[in-house]
Scaffold this motif. Structure first.
Motif, PDB file in Angstrom:
ATOM      1  N   GLU A 171      71.424  11.042  42.614  1.00 36.92           N
ATOM      2  CA  GLU A 171      71.666  10.049  43.653  1.00 36.92           C
ATOM      3  C   GLU A 171      70.865  10.383  44.907  1.00 36.92           C
TER       4      GLU A 171
ATOM      5  N   ILE B  28      80.844   9.012  40.991  1.00 34.04           N
ATOM      6  CA  ILE B  28      80.881   9.435  39.587  1.00 34.04           C
ATOM      7  C   ILE B  28      82.150   8.979  38.878  1.00 34.04           C
TER       8      ILE B  28
ATOM      9  N   SER C 209      74.311   1.635  44.902  1.00 26.46           N
ATOM     10  CA  SER C 209      74.518   2.883  45.634  1.00 26.46           C
ATOM     11  C   SER C 209      74.361   2.698  47.135  1.00 26.46           C
TER      12      SER C 209
ATOM     13  N   THR D 207      81.831   6.313  35.882  1.00 23.07           N
ATOM     14  CA  THR D 207      81.141   6.863  34.706  1.00 23.07           C
ATOM     15  C   THR D 207      82.079   7.738  33.891  1.00 23.07           C
TER      16      THR D 207
ATOM     17  N   ARG E  64      74.452  11.686  37.434  1.00 18.70           N
ATOM     18  CA  ARG E  64      74.538  10.687  38.512  1.00 18.70           C
ATOM     19  C   ARG E  64      74.589  11.372  39.879  1.00 18.70           C
TER      20      ARG E  64
END
Length: 295
Positions: A222, A162, A114, A165, A218
């Motif tokens: 984050e 995202i 990230s 995912t 997510r």
């Protein structure tokens, strides 16, 4: 004998998972609830001023809560259609050799840390957003320029994060749809596009919803990337305002907070935890209701 052993192993892992969730829930409630009696739920949840180190401290987190809700909602609205259409392309339209190139690229996107997303957002996206901000507000002397570090940048970064995912979960769900569903649709005279949107996607709805739930988790959870691109000020969540999310509030201040300030940060963690739980329960109920209506 192996069957009995496997049964107890599965039972033990299930119990461990349940105990882990219960332990986290109990700990967050234990550390987060006392603040409501010190600060007051109204002042905490509906206050708009965050000044924990002032002579007269104020711990209002309404703007932080709204930022998390609005930022996550728009990231989902932006990212899910792109992810779903990408999954449809990979499973229903793309040639096999092209899928073999794109699929690993999507999986690689999921493996990127990230902090790299945050770094790219800070170095590439923020200057572009700042240029857009200058074009829009060039004749407005009252506007406070943020250098591109604002809610809009955070939404774009979250939407990108995202994607892998939701794409991977949607691809798995679409590939699990039996081929005779498509064959029956073609036999009734439906085109390929009609079959995709009227048959295949509805049949894979449960798996797609699971991907969306994971994407929401997510986005809500984050911290690092958003802390690098959102600006870090507690403001009303407008597109070009520097903002803070619930997660970035914790990251920014936990290292030096003490006393009531530190307790409030634990309460923010509890609010975040409750949000994620409520969203998961709501989407699961909607998914089950949709399945019951189809029956």
């Amino acid at each position: 004998m192996p069957e009995v052993t496997a049964k107890y192993i599965f039972l033990a892992t299930g119990v461990i998972a349940i105990l882990a969730v219960c332990s986290i829930t109990f700990y967050m409630i234990l550390r987060g609830m006392p603040t409501f009696t010190i600060v007051g739920p109204i002042d905490l949840l509906f206050g708009t001023v965050w000044q924990p180190t002032a002579a007269t401290p104020s711990y209002g987190i309404l703007y932080v809560i709204l930022t998390s809700i609005i930022g996550t909602a728009f990231a989902i609205l932006l990212g899910v259609p792109v992810a779903l259409l990408t999954a449809v392309f990979l499973t229903e339209i793309s040639e096999k050799h092209l899928t073999m190139v794109i699929q690993p690229a999507v999986e690689l996107l999921a493996a990127i840390p990230s902090v790299i997303y945050g770094l790219l957002g800070m170095m590439v996206l923020n200057p572009a957003i700042y240029h857009l901000e200058q074009m829009i507000y060039k004749n407005d002397p009252s506007h406070q320029f943020t250098g591109g570090a604002n809610l809009l940048s955070a939404i774009i970064v979250l939407a990108i994060m995202i994607l892998p995912t939701v794409i991977n979960m949607s691809v798995s769900a679409l590939r699990a749809v039996p081929m005779h569903y498509r064959s029956a649709s073609y036999a009734l005279g439906a085109t390929k596009i009609q079959t995709i949107f009227k048959v295949t996607i509805p049949a894979a709805k449960s798996g797609i919803m699971t991907g969306i739930v994971l994407g929401i988790g997510r986005a809500l959870g984050e911290a690092m990337a958003i802390n690098m691109v959102a600006g870090g000020s507690v403001n009303f969540p407008l597109p070009f305002n520097s903002v803070r999310f619930l997660t970035t509030q914790l990251v920014s201040e936990m290292s030096y907070a003490s006393g009531v300030h530190r307790q409030v940060l634990f309460t923010i963690g509890l609010v975040l935890f409750v949000f994620i739980m409520l969203i998961n329960i709501l989407l699961m109920k909607l998914s089950k209701r949709g399945e019951e209506n189809e029956r």
